[in-house]
Design a protein around this motif. Sequence first.
Motif, mmCIF file in Angstrom:
data_model
loop_
_atom_site.group_PDB
_atom_site.id
_atom_site.type_symbol
_atom_site.label_atom_id
_atom_site.label_comp_id
_atom_site.label_asym_id
_atom_site.label_seq_id
_atom_site.Cartn_x
_atom_site.Cartn_y
_atom_site.Cartn_z
ATOM 1 N N LYS A 302 2.938 11.074 5.743
ATOM 2 C CA LYS A 302 4.267 10.469 5.686
ATOM 3 C C LYS A 302 4.239 8.966 5.413
ATOM 4 C CE LYS A 302 5.806 14.529 6.866
ATOM 5 N NZ LYS A 302 6.353 15.429 5.813
ATOM 6 N N LEU A 303 3.082 8.362 5.460
ATOM 7 C CA LEU A 303 2.946 6.915 5.247
ATOM 8 C C LEU A 303 1.559 6.647 4.682
ATOM 9 C CD1 LEU A 303 3.746 4.017 7.712
ATOM 10 C CD2 LEU A 303 1.387 4.380 6.979
ATOM 11 N N SER A 304 1.474 5.716 3.734
ATOM 12 C CA SER A 304 0.166 5.397 3.160
ATOM 13 C C SER A 304 0.029 3.890 2.983
ATOM 14 C CB SER A 304 -0.035 6.103 1.823
ATOM 15 O OG SER A 304 0.941 5.708 0.885
ATOM 16 N N ALA A 305 -1.215 3.429 3.065
ATOM 17 C CA ALA A 305 -1.504 2.006 2.881
ATOM 18 C C ALA A 305 -2.873 1.843 2.219
ATOM 19 C CB ALA A 305 -1.446 1.266 4.216
ATOM 20 N N PRO A 306 -2.937 1.999 0.893
ATOM 21 C CA PRO A 306 -4.203 1.751 0.189
ATOM 22 C C PRO A 306 -4.475 0.247 0.120
ATOM 23 C CG PRO A 306 -2.477 2.336 -1.372
ATOM 24 C CD PRO A 306 -1.878 2.468 -0.006
ATOM 25 N N VAL A 307 -5.680 -0.155 0.487
ATOM 26 C CA VAL A 307 -6.033 -1.569 0.598
ATOM 27 C C VAL A 307 -7.073 -1.928 -0.467
ATOM 28 C CG1 VAL A 307 -7.042 -3.308 2.138
ATOM 29 C CG2 VAL A 307 -5.462 -1.601 3.052
ATOM 30 N N VAL A 308 -6.857 -3.036 -1.153
ATOM 31 C CA VAL A 308 -7.729 -3.562 -2.218
ATOM 32 C C VAL A 308 -8.279 -2.438 -3.100
ATOM 33 C CG1 VAL A 308 -8.265 -5.693 -1.012
ATOM 34 C CG2 VAL A 308 -9.750 -3.750 -0.632
ATOM 35 N N GLN A 347 5.035 3.044 1.781
ATOM 36 C CA GLN A 347 3.725 2.723 1.222
ATOM 37 C C GLN A 347 3.543 1.207 1.200
ATOM 38 O OE1 GLN A 347 0.845 3.907 -2.555
ATOM 39 N NE2 GLN A 347 3.040 4.193 -2.789
ATOM 40 N N LEU A 348 2.383 0.775 1.686
ATOM 41 C CA LEU A 348 2.000 -0.635 1.656
ATOM 42 C C LEU A 348 0.757 -0.776 0.791
ATOM 43 C CD1 LEU A 348 1.987 -3.617 2.712
ATOM 44 C CD2 LEU A 348 0.565 -2.781 4.607
#
Length: 467
Positions: A302-308, A347-348
């Motif tokens: 329900k929430l995602s935060a792919p980083v670099v 999404q972040l």
Amino acid sequence: MIRGKLFALLLCLLLCGFDVYAQQTTDSNYKKPLKEVLDEIQEKYKVKIKYNPDMVKDKWVNYAEWRLRPDVDTTLSNVLTSLDLKVNKEGPGRYKLKEYEYFRWSVSDGWKELDRIASEYHDKESWEVRKAMLRPQLYKALELSPLPAKPASKPIITPKRIFDGYTVENIAIEILPGLYINGSLYKPLKIKGKIPVVLSPDGHWEHQRYRADCQIRCATLARMGAMAYSYDLFAWGESLLQFKEADHRRSLAQTIQALGAIRILDYVLSLKETDPLRVGISGGSGGGSHTELMTALDDRIKLSAPVVSVSSYFYGGCPCESGMPIHQCGGGTDNVEIAAMAAPRPQLLISDGQDWTAHMPEHDFPYLKKMYGYYGAADMVENVHLPAEGHDFGPSKRHPLYAFVAKNFHLNINTIKDKRGNIDESKVTIEKEPAMYVFGDKGEKLPSDAIKGFDQLQKVFAAATRE
């Protein structure tokens, strides 16, 4: 004297004959050694090309002279493309020879490709049609259509360790017969009712889930009131008990990692304390590629935060990110469009100025805002861009993640702040690596029927996907 003159004449004739024979002609395809061609290019265009001698050894260029053009960049492309080589420009007149990187495009080419992709839809309805086509194709490209049967075995769980405001237990889940995905589950010390869970895959940084910053991130999420499940990439971490490090660079790694995340979701959603409406995922670098792919594949997230990680001109430099033909789906896709499949779920995207996410605010993020806008949810996608930062998962990346999770999963971020209102990660205990093992200090607890080696995995996977 006469004999000497005859010998000299004969030698001259032989040499002349050799010169004639060595001329570049169509009979020899105008062939020259690559090293010689590069030397000529450096001399002709007054440039410097750095390379490892092994990269040019035994390599030849057909029609070498015919590939030369007035400018050096076109010449280098003409010479190197057929050999699956390329150069990176490191400065004026300075180049470095590299193997062809199928996963890396120029910024402008990446943007053009994303624009081409985006031209195939213009509103929510047409986008939903494309998304409905993409998802099954992604599963098929991963060879996970249909999914192999889930083993009936129960997870292997180590005794719980108690720390300041959180607990940790190590868990191994059997995802195929004899194949385990290993991780550590961080929980709040006191749990009341249903709480969120955040899957935390990580990238190719050394020591992966054993690293201090990975432990800090997961423990802080737990201290804030969420569970955090940190897990190994394939042939990485404790998975090396079953495979060689080189196996991580096999294309099947991408499939196994996706299957592992699906089985982890199965497990965490079976826990009585998990709130199924608050399930997230956040990984960095290669773990970020995994994050956006899993969010596209599985609506339980329900929430995602792919980083670099996310970029329209970089498709992931490891086979565990781009080894299977997922980017050929739908007539061609990229990681930004795959990230858009999360919409309208929160999404972040965290980007920095020193890797392939450096241009995120200029083109890729506006595309994502537009896609979320189709749902009237443009404010549900956010970008934290750190132009002076590099490729890591340090405090400048972790702190926005905490705030994003707290806001969207309705947690009290003040529980991890000090008296001055700053994020306080100092209460996290950094464990030594062996404490995080599931199978003992020397792997002595690995089940006797565990897969050993990539060849055996291929056989097991083939059997499981035939059933």
